[in-house]
Scaffold this motif. Structure first.
Motif, PDB file in Angstrom:
ATOM      1  N   PRO A  89       0.812  -1.218   0.000  1.00 50.13           N
ATOM      2  CA  PRO A  89       0.000   0.000   0.000  1.00 50.13           C
ATOM      3  C   PRO A  89       0.842   1.263   0.000  1.00 50.13           C
ATOM      4  O   PRO A  89       2.017   1.256   0.368  1.00 50.13           O
ATOM      5  N   GLU A  90       0.213   2.358  -0.388  1.00 47.82           N
ATOM      6  CA  GLU A  90       0.837   3.672  -0.259  1.00 47.82           C
ATOM      7  C   GLU A  90       1.141   3.892   1.229  1.00 47.82           C
ATOM      8  O   GLU A  90       0.312   3.595   2.083  1.00 47.82           O
ATOM      9  N   GLY A  91       2.331   4.376   1.545  1.00 51.40           N
ATOM     10  CA  GLY A  91       2.692   4.541   2.951  1.00 51.40           C
ATOM     11  C   GLY A  91       3.300   3.288   3.563  1.00 51.40           C
ATOM     12  O   GLY A  91       3.623   3.249   4.740  1.00 51.40           O
ATOM     13  N   ARG A  92       3.388   2.223   2.767  1.00 55.04           N
ATOM     14  CA  ARG A  92       4.187   1.028   3.071  1.00 55.04           C
ATOM     15  C   ARG A  92       3.595   0.083   4.103  1.00 55.04           C
ATOM     16  O   ARG A  92       3.506  -1.099   3.884  1.00 55.04           O
ATOM     17  N   GLY A  93       3.171   0.597   5.288  1.00 55.56           N
ATOM     18  CA  GLY A  93       2.462  -0.256   6.239  1.00 55.56           C
ATOM     19  C   GLY A  93       3.275  -1.393   6.830  1.00 55.56           C
ATOM     20  O   GLY A  93       2.752  -2.487   7.030  1.00 55.56           O
ATOM     21  N   VAL A  94       4.551  -1.155   7.117  1.00 56.37           N
ATOM     22  CA  VAL A  94       5.350  -2.212   7.755  1.00 56.37           C
ATOM     23  C   VAL A  94       4.961  -2.311   9.232  1.00 56.37           C
ATOM     24  O   VAL A  94       4.369  -1.393   9.803  1.00 56.37           O
ATOM     25  N   PHE A  95       5.282  -3.450   9.861  1.00 53.05           N
ATOM     26  CA  PHE A  95       5.052  -3.616  11.295  1.00 53.05           C
ATOM     27  C   PHE A  95       6.217  -2.961  12.026  1.00 53.05           C
ATOM     28  O   PHE A  95       7.292  -3.549  12.171  1.00 53.05           O
ATOM     29  N   ALA A  96       5.996  -1.737  12.514  1.00 54.45           N
ATOM     30  CA  ALA A  96       7.091  -0.888  12.999  1.00 54.45           C
ATOM     31  C   ALA A  96       7.821  -1.483  14.200  1.00 54.45           C
ATOM     32  O   ALA A  96       9.024  -1.293  14.357  1.00 54.45           O
ATOM     33  N   ARG A  97       7.096  -2.216  15.057  1.00 56.81           N
ATOM     34  CA  ARG A  97       7.706  -2.719  16.294  1.00 56.81           C
ATOM     35  C   ARG A  97       8.234  -4.145  16.145  1.00 56.81           C
ATOM     36  O   ARG A  97       8.579  -4.794  17.133  1.00 56.81           O
ATOM     37  N   MET A  98       8.259  -4.621  14.913  1.00 58.71           N
ATOM     38  CA  MET A  98       8.875  -5.922  14.619  1.00 58.71           C
ATOM     39  C   MET A  98      10.162  -5.699  13.841  1.00 58.71           C
ATOM     40  O   MET A  98      10.325  -4.680  13.165  1.00 58.71           O
ATOM     41  N   THR A  99      11.061  -6.673  13.905  1.00 60.19           N
ATOM     42  CA  THR A  99      12.299  -6.575  13.131  1.00 60.19           C
ATOM     43  C   THR A  99      12.018  -6.821  11.649  1.00 60.19           C
ATOM     44  O   THR A  99      10.933  -7.290  11.279  1.00 60.19           O
ATOM     45  N   ILE A 100      13.017  -6.514  10.841  1.00 62.42           N
ATOM     46  CA  ILE A 100      12.915  -6.818   9.414  1.00 62.42           C
ATOM     47  C   ILE A 100      12.624  -8.307   9.219  1.00 62.42           C
ATOM     48  O   ILE A 100      11.725  -8.683   8.456  1.00 62.42           O
ATOM     49  N   TYR A 101      13.377  -9.126   9.912  1.00 66.26           N
ATOM     50  CA  TYR A 101      13.221 -10.587   9.786  1.00 66.26           C
ATOM     51  C   TYR A 101      11.802 -11.013  10.157  1.00 66.26           C
ATOM     52  O   TYR A 101      11.167 -11.806   9.444  1.00 66.26           O
ATOM     53  N   GLU A 102      11.269 -10.461  11.240  1.00 60.85           N
ATOM     54  CA  GLU A 102       9.908 -10.819  11.675  1.00 60.85           C
ATOM     55  C   GLU A 102       8.861 -10.344  10.670  1.00 60.85           C
ATOM     56  O   GLU A 102       7.861 -11.028  10.418  1.00 60.85           O
ATOM     57  N   ASN A 103       9.072  -9.162  10.085  1.00 60.43           N
ATOM     58  CA  ASN A 103       8.163  -8.664   9.043  1.00 60.43           C
ATOM     59  C   ASN A 103       8.106  -9.639   7.872  1.00 60.43           C
ATOM     60  O   ASN A 103       7.028  -9.939   7.348  1.00 60.43           O
ATOM     61  N   LEU A 104       9.276 -10.135   7.468  1.00 65.38           N
ATOM     62  CA  LEU A 104       9.312 -11.066   6.335  1.00 65.38           C
ATOM     63  C   LEU A 104       8.620 -12.374   6.691  1.00 65.38           C
ATOM     64  O   LEU A 104       7.905 -12.958   5.864  1.00 65.38           O
ATOM     65  N   GLN A 105       8.787 -12.835   7.930  1.00 68.84           N
ATOM     66  CA  GLN A 105       8.079 -14.047   8.362  1.00 68.84           C
ATOM     67  C   GLN A 105       6.561 -13.841   8.293  1.00 68.84           C
ATOM     68  O   GLN A 105       5.822 -14.744   7.889  1.00 68.84           O
TER      69      GLN A 105
END
Length: 242
Positions: A89-105
């Motif tokens: 989505p526009e604005g990306r919407g990553v899980f800010a309080r998770m690590t990069i690795y956890e986001n990918l999981q």
């Protein structure tokens, strides 16, 4: 050569109260294509993408949206991911309080094979080396460009048959914009089908196979992207030329 029709939108209209944001859109994306939807701010591009994913609460939606030949109107986001349709989505919407690795999981929540998930994470680390360097870092501490890379990699973890990208270059530095488009072309070259909504018309058309121009809720032009780059009307309106 483009394959079967993955996405077909017919007569799409979207209204919020009395405001008609999309007034009649016909659009299709074939397997293996990178198709871009360009247009000015407020043309209805993001609304069209959100209509596909059913993320328009409080709106009235008319028309037909078919993915792999089946209507997907009314399906929830997780059901679309299970059908291998993913959106950044526009604005990306990553899980800010998770690590990069956890986001990918999290992007691989539909998969059960842990070894395959780890192999996929390594694959996308290869495409986005900066994410690998920072894999234990919280996503909320990343730059905008790094968050965009993470959002794209996370969406790709579900092995999408169709990837929707909404304004991936928005708010990024020129160098990061070039990098993001390099990645978009790379992903497309790997055979991932992409529908790209983008304000940077020139870069979008240079990367795409086909393009659609949206203006005031309507599709006003469509064709081969390379032809549209040379079209004086597109140049004058969207490329700052002519």
């Amino acid at each position: 050569m483009a394959g079967a029709t993955i996405l077909q939108i017919s007569g799409l209209k979207v209204a919020y109260g009395g405001i008609k944001a999309v007034k009649g859109v016909d659009l299709e994306v074939h397997q293996g294509e990178l198709v871009t939807l360009i247009g000015a701010n407020g043309a209805g591009k993001t609304t069209t993408l959100k209509a596909i994913t059913g993320s328009l609460p409080g709106s009235k939606l008319e028309g037909d949206i078919r993915y792999k030949g089946e209507s997907i109107k009314g399906l929830k986001s997780f059901q679309l991911v299970e059908r291998k349709l993913a959106m950044v989505p526009e604005g990306r919407g990553v899980f800010a309080r998770m690590t990069i690795y956890e986001n990918l999981q999290m992007g691989a929540f539909t998969m059960k094979d842990k070894a395959a998930i780890e192999a996929d994470i390594e694959k996308w680390y290869g495409v986005f080396p900066r994410l690998k360097e920072r894999s234990a870092q919280l996503a909320g501490t990343l730059s905008g460009g790094e968050q965009q890379m993470l959002a794209m990699a996370r969406a790709l973890m579900c092995h999408p048959d169709l990837l929707l990208l909404d304004e991936p270059s928005m708010g990024l530095s020129p160098i990061m914009v070039e990098k993001i488009f390099e990645v978009v072309r790379n992903i497309s070259a790997q055979g991932v089908t992409i529908l790209l909504v983008e304000q940077n018309a020139k870069l979008a058309l240079q990367a795409a196979h086909r393009g659609y121009v949206m203006d005031s809720g309507y599709i006003t032009m469509s064709g081969a992207a390379k032809d549209m780059l040379d079209d004086p009307r597109v140049q004058a309106a969207y490329l700052g030329e002519g």
